[in-house]
Design a protein around this motif. Sequence first.
Motif, short mmCIF file in Angstrom:
data_model
loop_
_atom_site.label_atom_id
_atom_site.label_comp_id
_atom_site.label_asym_id
_atom_site.label_seq_id
_atom_site.Cartn_x
_atom_site.Cartn_y
_atom_site.Cartn_z
N ASP A 56 7.42 1.49 -8.54
CA ASP A 56 7.38 2.71 -7.73
C ASP A 56 8.66 2.89 -6.92
O ASP A 56 9.06 4.02 -6.60
CB ASP A 56 6.18 2.69 -6.79
CG ASP A 56 4.86 2.87 -7.53
OD1 ASP A 56 4.90 3.30 -8.70
OD2 ASP A 56 3.81 2.58 -6.93
N ASP A 110 0.85 -1.19 0.00
CA ASP A 110 0.00 0.00 0.00
C ASP A 110 0.88 1.24 0.00
O ASP A 110 1.88 1.30 0.73
CB ASP A 110 -0.89 -0.01 1.25
CG ASP A 110 -1.96 1.06 1.20
OD1 ASP A 110 -1.59 2.25 1.27
OD2 ASP A 110 -3.15 0.72 1.10
N PRO A 111 0.57 2.24 -0.82
CA PRO A 111 1.39 3.46 -0.85
C PRO A 111 1.56 4.12 0.51
O PRO A 111 2.57 4.79 0.76
CB PRO A 111 0.62 4.36 -1.82
CG PRO A 111 -0.14 3.42 -2.70
CD PRO A 111 -0.51 2.26 -1.82
N ALA A 112 0.60 3.90 1.40
CA ALA A 112 0.69 4.52 2.72
C ALA A 112 1.62 3.75 3.66
O ALA A 112 2.01 4.27 4.71
CB ALA A 112 -0.70 4.62 3.35
N ASP A 113 1.96 2.53 3.28
CA ASP A 113 2.85 1.73 4.10
C ASP A 113 4.29 2.23 3.94
O ASP A 113 4.72 2.55 2.84
CB ASP A 113 2.75 0.25 3.70
CG ASP A 113 3.39 -0.66 4.73
OD1 ASP A 113 2.65 -1.30 5.49
OD2 ASP A 113 4.64 -0.75 4.77
N GLU A 114 5.03 2.26 5.03
CA GLU A 114 6.37 2.85 5.00
C GLU A 114 7.48 1.82 4.83
O GLU A 114 8.67 2.18 4.92
CB GLU A 114 6.59 3.67 6.27
CG GLU A 114 5.65 4.86 6.39
CD GLU A 114 5.95 5.70 7.62
OE1 GLU A 114 6.82 5.30 8.42
OE2 GLU A 114 5.31 6.76 7.76
N ARG A 115 7.15 0.57 4.60
CA ARG A 115 8.21 -0.43 4.41
C ARG A 115 8.92 -0.21 3.08
O ARG A 115 8.29 0.09 2.07
CB ARG A 115 7.61 -1.84 4.45
CG ARG A 115 7.42 -2.37 5.85
CD ARG A 115 6.63 -3.67 5.88
NE ARG A 115 5.19 -3.42 5.82
CZ ARG A 115 4.27 -4.35 6.07
NH1 ARG A 115 4.64 -5.57 6.39
NH2 ARG A 115 2.98 -4.04 6.01
N ASP A 116 10.25 -0.35 3.08
CA ASP A 116 11.01 -0.25 1.83
C ASP A 116 10.75 -1.48 0.99
O ASP A 116 10.16 -2.47 1.46
CB ASP A 116 12.50 -0.09 2.11
CG ASP A 116 13.07 -1.28 2.88
OD1 ASP A 116 13.30 -2.34 2.29
OD2 ASP A 116 13.27 -1.13 4.11
N TRP A 117 11.18 -1.44 -0.28
CA TRP A 117 10.84 -2.52 -1.22
C TRP A 117 11.34 -3.87 -0.76
O TRP A 117 10.66 -4.88 -0.92
CB TRP A 117 11.39 -2.19 -2.62
CG TRP A 117 12.89 -2.24 -2.74
CD1 TRP A 117 13.75 -1.19 -2.63
CD2 TRP A 117 13.69 -3.40 -2.99
NE1 TRP A 117 15.05 -1.61 -2.79
CE2 TRP A 117 15.05 -2.96 -3.01
CE3 TRP A 117 13.41 -4.74 -3.20
CZ2 TRP A 117 16.12 -3.84 -3.24
CZ3 TRP A 117 14.47 -5.62 -3.41
CH2 TRP A 117 15.81 -5.16 -3.43
N THR A 153 11.97 -4.97 2.43
CA THR A 153 11.17 -5.45 3.56
C THR A 153 9.78 -5.87 3.10
O THR A 153 9.24 -6.88 3.56
CB THR A 153 11.05 -4.35 4.63
OG1 THR A 153 12.36 -3.93 5.02
CG2 THR A 153 10.29 -4.84 5.84
#
Length: 219
Positions: free
Chosen positions: A132, A77-84, A86
Amino acid sequence: MCRMARPRKPLLSRDRIVEAARALVDAEGLTAVSTRRLAAELGVSGPSLYNHFRTKDEILEAVADSVSAQVDLSMFDPADERDWRTALHDWAVSYRAALTLHPNIVPVLAHGPGRRPAGLRLADAVFGAMVDAGWPAAQATSIGALLRYFVMGSALGSFAGGFVDDEAAYDPADYPHLGQAHLLADRQQRIDERAFDTGLRALLDGLALQYEQVATPAA
């Protein structure tokens, strides 16, 4: 004249059929599924299934998609802050968890998402997140395919479970390095999970090196 009240819920639905078929596949494998067997399990006539599915293959496709729908995609989800990296790790773990609960349907899933909605959402989420993150489209496609091969392969069978619990089967004269092989089956889950984690981390390490060379990180 007294008439019987109509049931509030229909006797048959796509969801009920898929649920019954999935239970059969889990318990007995793909060959156990037939329209006659499903009708008996559901307590309906065989032809009534055709109001929802035209063929047995359509039912199996729906079962496969119901398993794909169990995979967590929230990390993309774009709102999730995990890097690609993770996000890929967490998704692969969730993907494998779903497949290990339903390993008998993996051969159907292996044919690709086709027109399955949940399978297409899964593919779209992975590809979109990689693009992205700055991966070129070609590499993003390869990453999705690579992880799919790895996860499905790990769910299809157990390395540890392939050994028998019989010390005599591994004579040191013939197999000098398999003296403890008879213990593997008893430790199957732990060994298989550790092997999956080792392989996943190795794949992600390799992808991280490629990322430095080919990716254009998003702003």
